[in-house]
Design a protein around this motif. Structure first.
Motif, mmCIF file in Angstrom:
data_model
loop_
_atom_site.group_PDB
_atom_site.id
_atom_site.type_symbol
_atom_site.label_atom_id
_atom_site.label_comp_id
_atom_site.label_asym_id
_atom_site.label_seq_id
_atom_site.Cartn_x
_atom_site.Cartn_y
_atom_site.Cartn_z
ATOM 1 N N ARG A 20 0.826 -1.204 0.000
ATOM 2 C CA ARG A 20 0.000 0.000 0.000
ATOM 3 C C ARG A 20 0.865 1.261 0.000
ATOM 4 O O ARG A 20 0.665 2.176 -0.811
ATOM 5 C CB ARG A 20 -0.927 0.007 1.218
ATOM 6 N N GLN A 21 1.848 1.303 0.922
ATOM 7 C CA GLN A 21 2.704 2.484 1.015
ATOM 8 C C GLN A 21 3.590 2.638 -0.225
ATOM 9 O O GLN A 21 3.790 3.754 -0.729
ATOM 10 C CB GLN A 21 3.591 2.398 2.260
ATOM 11 N N ALA A 22 4.122 1.524 -0.703
ATOM 12 C CA ALA A 22 4.996 1.575 -1.871
ATOM 13 C C ALA A 22 4.236 2.061 -3.101
ATOM 14 O O ALA A 22 4.782 2.799 -3.925
ATOM 15 C CB ALA A 22 5.612 0.202 -2.131
ATOM 16 N N GLN A 23 2.988 1.645 -3.225
ATOM 17 C CA GLN A 23 2.189 2.104 -4.352
ATOM 18 C C GLN A 23 1.941 3.606 -4.273
ATOM 19 O O GLN A 23 2.018 4.322 -5.282
ATOM 20 C CB GLN A 23 0.849 1.356 -4.402
ATOM 21 N N GLU A 24 1.658 4.096 -3.078
ATOM 22 C CA GLU A 24 1.486 5.534 -2.894
ATOM 23 C C GLU A 24 2.769 6.276 -3.297
ATOM 24 O O GLU A 24 2.717 7.331 -3.934
ATOM 25 C CB GLU A 24 1.141 5.854 -1.444
ATOM 26 N N TYR A 25 3.914 5.700 -2.906
ATOM 27 C CA TYR A 25 5.190 6.318 -3.253
ATOM 28 C C TYR A 25 5.392 6.345 -4.767
ATOM 29 O O TYR A 25 5.763 7.374 -5.342
ATOM 30 C CB TYR A 25 6.336 5.559 -2.584
ATOM 31 N N LEU A 26 5.131 5.220 -5.435
ATOM 32 C CA LEU A 26 5.289 5.164 -6.891
ATOM 33 C C LEU A 26 4.353 6.142 -7.580
ATOM 34 O O LEU A 26 4.728 6.789 -8.562
ATOM 35 C CB LEU A 26 5.033 3.739 -7.387
#
Length: 549
Positions: free
Chosen positions: A539-545
């Motif tokens: 979830r967090q990594a997708q937000e970052y990307l």
């Protein structure tokens, strides 16, 4: 089409930018005033010009600052500290004392520095050295943009928009490197040319060549610990070695912007059986479980195969001597790490075994990985009484050429010469690094280009590979992502405990039954809440990307 095979060298722990533009030099010789004004007067200055004027007049109360770094002091440490303190007394009316956390067992010792309540002012940190973890625990002083622009204007400008890579929940806690050509993959091998010659090998260009080399050493040199893989970093060097040795059987490139292997921390994650699929940055997902399991078991089996062949010792889980220590002391046959590290290891080997003819070889079919700015940096301790002074000192060490040259290269005329073009030539034998443990945190745009009077095989290897890497390198997008585990802290702690029990055994090939141990590990992770942790990571990594678009 395979990547061009080349080889390379580098004499410093950190690969460095070749430009020196933008780096200031302090030439003031004024003696510090005993009647110093209060530090609060400096803090009220908002312009970098006013701060520079104030600090160069040295109208500051005397303080002694304590810094901590990872590594072991070398013969240059005391000389560097004495000379640097002379400059700091002149310019900022302060001195440094430095404490070293030895590489031996550093992953256990480093967190204890914070947990013990020790009083210090700044510390080395990075995305591989607990930066995110310690920041989330409140261990670091928050660096506001105003602070940075006021007390570290050159640093602020040099890092530029890459400050965003340091942010955790939107806040900055690290003063990072600014050079962007530091390599960070474990695909470059240091080997001994004298042993290659014995084995009938002119070069090593494949896993099969490397296997022949290592087999020769095992059979003919029982006095050598061929590859001293240990439990260091959860025994990860065993599985890294397996990745390199799979050759064409490796479905996932070691260096990739599209896939991250959970057990090899391709995207700087926690240890997990998952394989991250980032082929579509708008839809980060996991490779299907059956495929991931098959690949992971293959890697662990390869580690077990090499361990059984004698490439590393059966007491590897209790050994405290790292692979590089054995190699540099002349007691090992090979070492592997990123390019700059390996060339440094070769330089140290030459000191004890001048006829060893060390080389650098690389055979994997993938680019070289460069790092985000968070790969090396310094954090200011949250409890320091002097955050502004620490920032001033770090600005000097990283971006004042006089300080930086002393930190990285030594004393001009004794350790190096400087030509009219700003290039250095070392007078003394190239060191692993002048003051390696501390200079790790200062890979900046002040680094100078080096010339070499004596061209050894290792140097020739370095030059060729370094040039190739300029056109054939990548920085995976997720390498700069900082995971915030606070919302899954309980599960993350349980997962970490499970990993500490199983991962070193699997990585080093010490499991009696690899497949059975692997699935036992997976079951334990499931019970610890790994699925919850992975879901939050995605979830967090997708937000970052998404934020990169």
């Amino acid at each position: 089409m395979k990547w061009k095979h080349v080889k390379g060298w580098m004499g410093l722990m950190l690969a460095a930018m070749m430009a020196v533009t933008g780096c200031g030099s302090s030439n003031t010789t004024e003696t510090p005033s005993d009647s110093a004004s209060s530090e609060a007067a400096v803090q009220t200055e908002s312009s970098s010009e006013a701060v520079t004027e104030e600090t160069e007049e040295a109208k500051l109360d005397y303080v002694k600052l304590k810094g901590i770094t990872i590594g072991d002091p070398n013969e240059a440490t005391d000389i560097w500290l004495e000379k640097t303190n002379e400059l700091l007394l002149r310019d900022l009316n302060c001195e440094l004392e430095i404490e070293y956390v030895s590489w031996s067992g550093w992953t256990d010792k480093y967190p204890l520095v914070f947990a013990s309540g020790e009083d210090f002012d700044f510390i080395y940190t990075s995305n591989w050295a607990f930066y995110s973890d310690q920041a989330m625990k409140g261990a670091f002083y928050e660096l506001t943009e105003e602070d940075l622009q006021t007390y570290m204007p050159k640093t602020w400008e040099a890092v530029g928009d890459r400050w965003n890579q340091t942010r955790i929940t939107g806040k900055i806690y690290m003063i990072p490197q600014s050079s962007n050509d530091v390599t960070d993959d474990n695909t470059c091998f240091g080997v001994r040319g004298d042993l290659m010659k014995e084995a009938g090998l002119e070069d090593i260009t494949s896993p099969e060549d490397m296997e022949a080399y290592l087999d020769h050493v095992v059979a003919n040199h029982p006095e050598l610990n061929v590859l001293n893989i240990t439990s260091q970093s959860y025994g990860r060097w065993g599985v890294y070695m397996a990745q390199n040795m799979l050759g064409d059987e490796n479905e996932y490139p070691i260096v990739s912007d599209e896939y991250g292997i959970g057990i090899a921390n391709g995207f700087k994650t926690f240890d997990t059986p998952a394989i991250w699929d980032c082929t579509d940055p708008s839809n980060l997902k996991l490779v299907d479980e059956e495929t991931a399991d098959a690949y992971n078991i293959k890697l662990f089996n390869k580690s077990a195969e090499m361990r059984k062949k004698g490439y590393w010792s059966s007491d590897c889980l209790s050994s405290t001597t790292s692979i590089e220590e054995y190699y540099q002391a002349g007691n090992g046959a090979a070492v592997f790490r990123q390019l700059g590290n390996v060339s440094g290891f070769n330089n140290q080997l030459l000191k004890v075994a001048p006829d060893s003819d060390p080389r650098i070889v690389r055979w994997v079919d993938c680019p070289i990985r460069t790092v985000p700015v968070t790969n090396n940096g310094v954090g200011i301790h949250a409890t320091t009484k002097y955050p502004e002074r620490v920032m001033m000192v770090l600005e000097k060490l990283g971006y004042d050429q006089e300080y930086f040259d002393l930190l990285k290269y030594g004393i001009e005329g004794i350790h190096y010469t400087l030509d009219l073009d700003g290039k250095i030539t070392r007078i003394t034998e190239p060191e692993y690094a002048w003051n390696a443990p501390l200079s790790m945190g200062f890979s900046t745009t002040c680094s100078r280009e080096e010339t070499y009077e004596e061209v050894t095989n290792s140097i020739a290897d370095y030059v060729e590979l370094k040039e190739w890497a300029k056109e054939n390198s990548i920085t995976p997008k997720l390498a700069a992502f900082n995971f915030d585990n606070s919302s899954v802290a309980t599960e993350f702690a349980s997962v970490t405990a499970v990993n500490s029990q199983y991962v070193p055994i699997l990585n080093t090939g010490m499991a009696d039954d690899v497949e059975a141990t692997y699935y036992e590990w997976k079951a334990a992770l499931e019970g610890a809440g790994m699925d919850t942790v992975v879901e939050e990571y995605v979830r967090q990594a997708q937000e970052y990307l998404n934020s990169l678009k």
